[in-house]
Design a protein around this motif. Structure first.
Motif, PDB file in Angstrom:
ATOM      1  N   LEU A 157      37.457  51.606  53.627  1.00 25.16           N
ATOM      2  CA  LEU A 157      36.369  52.131  52.805  1.00 25.16           C
ATOM      3  C   LEU A 157      36.861  52.472  51.404  1.00 25.16           C
ATOM      4  O   LEU A 157      36.232  52.107  50.406  1.00 25.16           O
ATOM      5  CB  LEU A 157      35.762  53.369  53.480  1.00 25.16           C
ATOM      6  CG  LEU A 157      34.586  54.016  52.771  1.00 25.16           C
ATOM      7  CD1 LEU A 157      33.371  53.108  52.851  1.00 25.16           C
ATOM      8  CD2 LEU A 157      34.285  55.364  53.372  1.00 25.16           C
ATOM      9  N   VAL A 158      38.004  53.139  51.314  1.00 23.30           N
ATOM     10  CA  VAL A 158      38.523  53.561  50.013  1.00 23.30           C
ATOM     11  C   VAL A 158      39.010  52.370  49.196  1.00 23.30           C
ATOM     12  O   VAL A 158      38.652  52.199  48.027  1.00 23.30           O
ATOM     13  CB  VAL A 158      39.649  54.607  50.195  1.00 23.30           C
ATOM     14  CG1 VAL A 158      40.380  54.865  48.893  1.00 23.30           C
ATOM     15  CG2 VAL A 158      39.078  55.896  50.745  1.00 23.30           C
ATOM     16  N   THR A 159      39.831  51.510  49.795  1.00 25.46           N
ATOM     17  CA  THR A 159      40.432  50.423  49.013  1.00 25.46           C
ATOM     18  C   THR A 159      39.421  49.341  48.657  1.00 25.46           C
ATOM     19  O   THR A 159      39.409  48.848  47.532  1.00 25.46           O
ATOM     20  CB  THR A 159      41.614  49.800  49.768  1.00 25.46           C
ATOM     21  OG1 THR A 159      41.182  49.355  51.056  1.00 25.46           O
ATOM     22  CG2 THR A 159      42.752  50.789  49.918  1.00 25.46           C
ATOM     23  N   PHE A 160      38.572  48.950  49.579  1.00 26.32           N
ATOM     24  CA  PHE A 160      37.588  47.919  49.261  1.00 26.32           C
ATOM     25  C   PHE A 160      36.494  48.463  48.353  1.00 26.32           C
ATOM     26  O   PHE A 160      35.933  47.744  47.536  1.00 26.32           O
ATOM     27  CB  PHE A 160      36.992  47.326  50.530  1.00 26.32           C
ATOM     28  CG  PHE A 160      37.964  46.488  51.321  1.00 26.32           C
ATOM     29  CD1 PHE A 160      39.283  46.340  50.952  1.00 26.32           C
ATOM     30  CD2 PHE A 160      37.540  45.832  52.456  1.00 26.32           C
ATOM     31  CE1 PHE A 160      40.166  45.577  51.681  1.00 26.32           C
ATOM     32  CE2 PHE A 160      38.412  45.058  53.198  1.00 26.32           C
ATOM     33  CZ  PHE A 160      39.731  44.934  52.812  1.00 26.32           C
ATOM     34  N   GLY A 161      36.175  49.752  48.479  1.00 26.34           N
ATOM     35  CA  GLY A 161      35.230  50.366  47.558  1.00 26.34           C
ATOM     36  C   GLY A 161      35.785  50.423  46.146  1.00 26.34           C
ATOM     37  O   GLY A 161      35.072  50.165  45.169  1.00 26.34           O
ATOM     38  N   ALA A 162      37.079  50.739  46.024  1.00 30.19           N
ATOM     39  CA  ALA A 162      37.716  50.733  44.702  1.00 30.19           C
ATOM     40  C   ALA A 162      37.757  49.323  44.136  1.00 30.19           C
ATOM     41  O   ALA A 162      37.628  49.120  42.927  1.00 30.19           O
ATOM     42  CB  ALA A 162      39.126  51.308  44.796  1.00 30.19           C
ATOM     43  N   SER A 163      37.895  48.344  44.993  1.00 30.80           N
ATOM     44  CA  SER A 163      37.891  46.954  44.551  1.00 30.80           C
ATOM     45  C   SER A 163      36.523  46.571  44.007  1.00 30.80           C
ATOM     46  O   SER A 163      36.416  45.861  43.003  1.00 30.80           O
ATOM     47  CB  SER A 163      38.274  46.041  45.713  1.00 30.80           C
ATOM     48  OG  SER A 163      38.239  44.704  45.333  1.00 30.80           O
ATOM     49  N   ALA A 164      35.468  47.031  44.644  1.00 32.27           N
ATOM     50  CA  ALA A 164      34.115  46.732  44.159  1.00 32.27           C
ATOM     51  C   ALA A 164      33.849  47.409  42.821  1.00 32.27           C
ATOM     52  O   ALA A 164      33.204  46.845  41.946  1.00 32.27           O
ATOM     53  CB  ALA A 164      33.076  47.169  45.190  1.00 32.27           C
ATOM     54  N   LEU A 165      34.353  48.622  42.646  1.00 27.51           N
ATOM     55  CA  LEU A 165      34.189  49.319  41.370  1.00 27.51           C
ATOM     56  C   LEU A 165      35.076  48.723  40.284  1.00 27.51           C
ATOM     57  O   LEU A 165      34.865  48.970  39.099  1.00 27.51           O
ATOM     58  CB  LEU A 165      34.506  50.805  41.535  1.00 27.51           C
ATOM     59  CG  LEU A 165      33.520  51.589  42.387  1.00 27.51           C
ATOM     60  CD1 LEU A 165      34.017  53.025  42.564  1.00 27.51           C
ATOM     61  CD2 LEU A 165      32.148  51.569  41.772  1.00 27.51           C
ATOM     62  N   GLY A 166      36.053  47.927  40.676  1.00 23.05           N
ATOM     63  CA  GLY A 166      36.964  47.318  39.712  1.00 23.05           C
ATOM     64  C   GLY A 166      36.289  46.358  38.761  1.00 23.05           C
ATOM     65  O   GLY A 166      36.764  46.165  37.635  1.00 23.05           O
ATOM     66  N   ILE A 167      35.203  45.745  39.155  1.00 23.89           N
ATOM     67  CA  ILE A 167      34.487  44.830  38.263  1.00 23.89           C
ATOM     68  C   ILE A 167      33.930  45.607  37.074  1.00 23.89           C
ATOM     69  O   ILE A 167      34.105  45.213  35.919  1.00 23.89           O
ATOM     70  CB  ILE A 167      33.362  44.101  39.011  1.00 23.89           C
ATOM     71  CG1 ILE A 167      33.940  43.232  40.120  1.00 23.89           C
ATOM     72  CG2 ILE A 167      32.538  43.253  38.053  1.00 23.89           C
ATOM     73  CD1 ILE A 167      32.910  42.654  41.040  1.00 23.89           C
ATOM     74  N   ALA A 168      33.278  46.713  37.363  1.00 26.92           N
ATOM     75  CA  ALA A 168      32.710  47.518  36.278  1.00 26.92           C
ATOM     76  C   ALA A 168      33.810  48.129  35.429  1.00 26.92           C
ATOM     77  O   ALA A 168      33.729  48.115  34.192  1.00 26.92           O
ATOM     78  CB  ALA A 168      31.823  48.614  36.854  1.00 26.92           C
ATOM     79  N   TYR A 169      34.861  48.635  36.066  1.00 24.53           N
ATOM     80  CA  TYR A 169      35.930  49.261  35.295  1.00 24.53           C
ATOM     81  C   TYR A 169      36.680  48.224  34.456  1.00 24.53           C
ATOM     82  O   TYR A 169      37.045  48.495  33.311  1.00 24.53           O
ATOM     83  CB  TYR A 169      36.908  49.997  36.208  1.00 24.53           C
ATOM     84  CG  TYR A 169      37.982  50.687  35.417  1.00 24.53           C
ATOM     85  CD1 TYR A 169      37.698  51.843  34.704  1.00 24.53           C
ATOM     86  CD2 TYR A 169      39.264  50.163  35.336  1.00 24.53           C
ATOM     87  CE1 TYR A 169      38.668  52.471  33.943  1.00 24.53           C
ATOM     88  CE2 TYR A 169      40.244  50.783  34.583  1.00 24.53           C
ATOM     89  CZ  TYR A 169      39.939  51.937  33.893  1.00 24.53           C
ATOM     90  OH  TYR A 169      40.881  52.538  33.138  1.00 24.53           O
ATOM     91  N   GLY A 170      36.885  47.059  34.988  1.00 24.24           N
ATOM     92  CA  GLY A 170      37.595  46.024  34.239  1.00 24.24           C
ATOM     93  C   GLY A 170      36.850  45.598  33.000  1.00 24.24           C
ATOM     94  O   GLY A 170      37.443  45.336  31.953  1.00 24.24           O
ATOM     95  N   SER A 171      35.535  45.528  33.081  1.00 21.51           N
ATOM     96  CA  SER A 171      34.768  45.139  31.898  1.00 21.51           C
ATOM     97  C   SER A 171      34.605  46.287  30.921  1.00 21.51           C
ATOM     98  O   SER A 171      34.567  46.077  29.709  1.00 21.51           O
ATOM     99  CB  SER A 171      33.406  44.590  32.318  1.00 21.51           C
ATOM    100  OG  SER A 171      32.696  45.557  33.036  1.00 21.51           O
TER     101      SER A 171
END
Length: 172
Positions: free
Chosen positions: A128-142
């Motif tokens: 939950l934590v790692t895959f959720g952070a991965s999903a938020l990575g798209i927004a943070y990366g941009s």
């Protein structure tokens, strides 16, 4: 199916002659349902509309031949900024995803070798934590990319993310 349920022969249905006349008439259907014929051709589908609302005419397609982002108010993203943004998105999505998969593999190996009987909540919470952070990575990366092609930006991009967040929600 009758052969599976019982081996005896079922009793015959009661004859209508032995029953009183009123019951015999109530058992037979008084009217058969025959579908009404319509004047519509066979290939045409029927359309149901909600009661009280008129049918809405089909709107013309709003799709235009202009490419996305060709609005004159929005300047195009420079090529250097686009490449920096893609690198940041790949890193901010890939790192938590790789860490999550690695943790799941390690926990699985520990359980297979009887080192630790991992409770089910541990892989669930790490996923939950790692895959959720991965999903938020798209927004943070941009958001963490500097929009100035001449400026490099910081390693984590926290200052750029703050600036871009305010710029994104600014009213025009």
């Amino acid at each position: 199916m009758r052969a599976l349920c019982c081996t005896e022969k079922p009793p015959p249905p009661p004859s209508t002659s032995s029953l009183p006349r009123a019951k015999a008439q109530s058992q037979t259907p008084s009217r058969t349902l025959i579908p009404k014929k319509t004047n519509k051709p066979r290939g045409e589908k029927l359309h149901a509309n909600p009661k009280g609302f008129a049918p809405t005419p089909k709107e013309p397609s709003r799709r235009s031949d202009k490419p996305i982002g060709s609005d004159p108010d929005d300047p195009p993203i420079p090529e250097e900024v686009f490449h920096k943004m893609m690198v940041r998105i790949v890193v901010s999505v890939g790192t938590p995803l790789a860490v999550g998969v690695a943790i799941l593999k390690i926990l699985g190996a520990m359980k297979d070798r009887n080192v630790w009987d991992v409770p089910m909540w541990v892989p669930f919470s790490t996923t939950l934590v790692t895959f959720g952070a991965s999903a938020l990575g798209i927004a943070y990366g941009s958001l963490s990319t500097s929009l100035d092609p001449n400026r490099k930006g910081s390693l984590l991009g926290l200052d750029e993310a703050k600036e871009n967040w305010v710029e994104m929600w600014k009213q025009d």
